[in-house]
Design a protein around this motif. Structure first.
Motif, mmCIF file in Angstrom:
data_model
loop_
_atom_site.group_PDB
_atom_site.id
_atom_site.type_symbol
_atom_site.label_atom_id
_atom_site.label_comp_id
_atom_site.label_asym_id
_atom_site.label_seq_id
_atom_site.Cartn_x
_atom_site.Cartn_y
_atom_site.Cartn_z
ATOM 1 N N ILE A 12 52.435 37.432 42.305
ATOM 2 C CA ILE A 12 50.937 37.308 42.051
ATOM 3 C C ILE A 12 50.921 38.807 41.241
ATOM 4 C CG2 ILE A 12 48.606 37.453 42.516
ATOM 5 C CD1 ILE A 12 49.145 35.827 44.805
ATOM 6 N N ASP A 14 48.524 41.496 39.718
ATOM 7 C CA ASP A 14 47.475 42.270 39.233
ATOM 8 C C ASP A 14 47.374 43.042 37.991
ATOM 9 O OD1 ASP A 14 44.887 43.515 39.297
ATOM 10 O OD2 ASP A 14 45.179 44.739 41.172
ATOM 11 N N SER A 17 43.434 45.010 37.152
ATOM 12 C CA SER A 17 42.089 44.436 37.258
ATOM 13 C C SER A 17 40.838 45.310 37.633
ATOM 14 C CB SER A 17 41.907 43.168 38.065
ATOM 15 O OG SER A 17 42.337 43.439 39.404
ATOM 16 N N ILE A 22 42.810 41.894 44.971
ATOM 17 C CA ILE A 22 44.191 41.855 45.502
ATOM 18 C C ILE A 22 44.499 42.722 46.709
ATOM 19 C CG2 ILE A 22 46.557 42.309 45.366
ATOM 20 C CD1 ILE A 22 46.435 40.701 42.542
ATOM 21 N N TYR A 43 48.342 38.776 28.329
ATOM 22 C CA TYR A 43 49.085 37.543 28.780
ATOM 23 C C TYR A 43 50.717 37.661 28.617
ATOM 24 C CZ TYR A 43 50.897 32.777 29.785
ATOM 25 O OH TYR A 43 51.714 31.771 30.078
ATOM 26 N N THR A 65 48.115 30.868 35.178
ATOM 27 C CA THR A 65 47.053 31.813 35.169
ATOM 28 C C THR A 65 46.301 31.648 36.165
ATOM 29 O OG1 THR A 65 45.983 30.517 33.587
ATOM 30 C CG2 THR A 65 47.248 32.081 32.582
ATOM 31 N N HIS A 66 45.198 32.551 36.550
ATOM 32 C CA HIS A 66 44.794 32.910 37.674
ATOM 33 C C HIS A 66 43.526 31.801 38.013
ATOM 34 C CE1 HIS A 66 41.989 34.654 34.910
ATOM 35 N NE2 HIS A 66 41.247 34.430 35.946
ATOM 36 N N GLU A 67 43.133 31.080 36.982
ATOM 37 C CA GLU A 67 42.014 30.357 36.764
ATOM 38 C C GLU A 67 42.495 28.883 37.123
ATOM 39 O OE1 GLU A 67 43.017 31.257 34.276
ATOM 40 O OE2 GLU A 67 42.405 30.705 32.460
ATOM 41 N N GLN A 183 41.424 23.678 34.301
ATOM 42 C CA GLN A 183 41.301 25.189 33.769
ATOM 43 C C GLN A 183 39.931 25.286 33.112
ATOM 44 O OE1 GLN A 183 43.128 26.453 30.353
ATOM 45 N NE2 GLN A 183 43.190 28.436 30.985
#
Length: 257
Positions: A12, A14, A17, A22, A43, A65-67, A183
């Motif tokens: 994961i 970070d 951010s 996290i 990205y 991706t995170h979402e 998404q």
């Protein structure tokens, strides 16, 4: 984690951010590791950075991706396809993407237009030509990856298109009809739409698509000027110039969107 094909290792990232999300998380699963970048890599470079941190090199790597939210059987359905003959193996697999809020399909893979644009297939059609897969959620055969995996110069948008085009020269890319992931999505900012579209065809040395893309973007700039959208026109112009020169001006990201 609830997939029928459990992961061997999870990284994961970070991506600078600065929201302490996290750092405030506590996960005891030994398969999960957190890594942090000192700046927002975007990205492309972010995925490259996280991939290098993997300790285990498995046959397949999932980029997510995170979402994104996956159905519990998404991975199982991705691996249920015919992985192809040795001379033309499947190198990239992606799910059909639906809108998180509306449960409406917005990307069944994508296609390259005759003018060098990248368009999503917004409905499931087994006969649709899949030219590229959205970077939000896709499996890539690890052995097909080179370093860097994604082209760092893109920062955001079109890096997934460029990767798929490269992989399709070595094997097959497949979007699985009944494998669903969800998404929330937004339109591509004008700066990146102009810059990275032009940049893609320069990198690939595809003169016809480069010229077509240049004409298309210039027509958009003229349209914006005629409508009095001067900031948007300026953003597209800077993006186009940066696409040709390879420069990057992130301050234009939010301008004239």
């Amino acid at each position: 984690m609830n997939q029928s094909h459990p992961p061997v290792e999870i990284i994961i990232l970070d991506n600078d951010s600065n929201d302490d999300v996290i750092s405030n998380m506590s996960i005891s699963d030994a398969r999960i590791r957190f890594v942090h970048s000192d700046s927002n890599l975007g990205y492309a470079a972010g995925m490259n950075y996280a991939f290098k941190k993997l300790r285990e090199k498995t046959e397949w790597t999932l980029f997510l991706t995170h979402e994104v939210r996956m159905s519990s059987d998404t991975i199982n359905k991705l691996f249920s396809i015919d992985l192809g003959p040795p001379e033309s193996p499947v190198l990239q697999i992606g799910p059909t993407l639906a809108l998180l809020e509306e449960d409406k399909i917005w990307s069944h893979g994508g296609r390259i237009t005759t003018t060098g644009g990248a368009r999503h297939n917004d409905h499931v059609d087994s006969d649709s030509r899949i030219g590229w897969l959205d970077g939000a959620c896709h499996l890539v055969r690890t052995g097909a990856l080179v370093k860097p995996i994604f082209n760092d110069s893109f920062f955001l948008y079109w890096e997934d298109v460029e990767l798929s085009l490269r992989l399709s020269e070595q094997g097959q890319i497949v979007c699985v009809d009944d494998a669903i992931a969800y998404q929330s999505t937004n339109t591509t900012p004008n700066y990146f739409m102009s810059r990275n579209r032009v940049r893609t065809w320069i990198i690939r040395r595809d003169a016809p698509k480069f010229i077509s893309s240049l004409v298309y973007v210039c027509a958009q700039i003229v349209r914006d000027l005629l409508r009095g959208h001067f900031e948007t026109a300026g953003t597209r112009l800077v993006g186009t110039i940066d696409g040709i020169t390879g420069n990057f001006h992130p301050e234009h990201y939010f301008r004239g969107r």
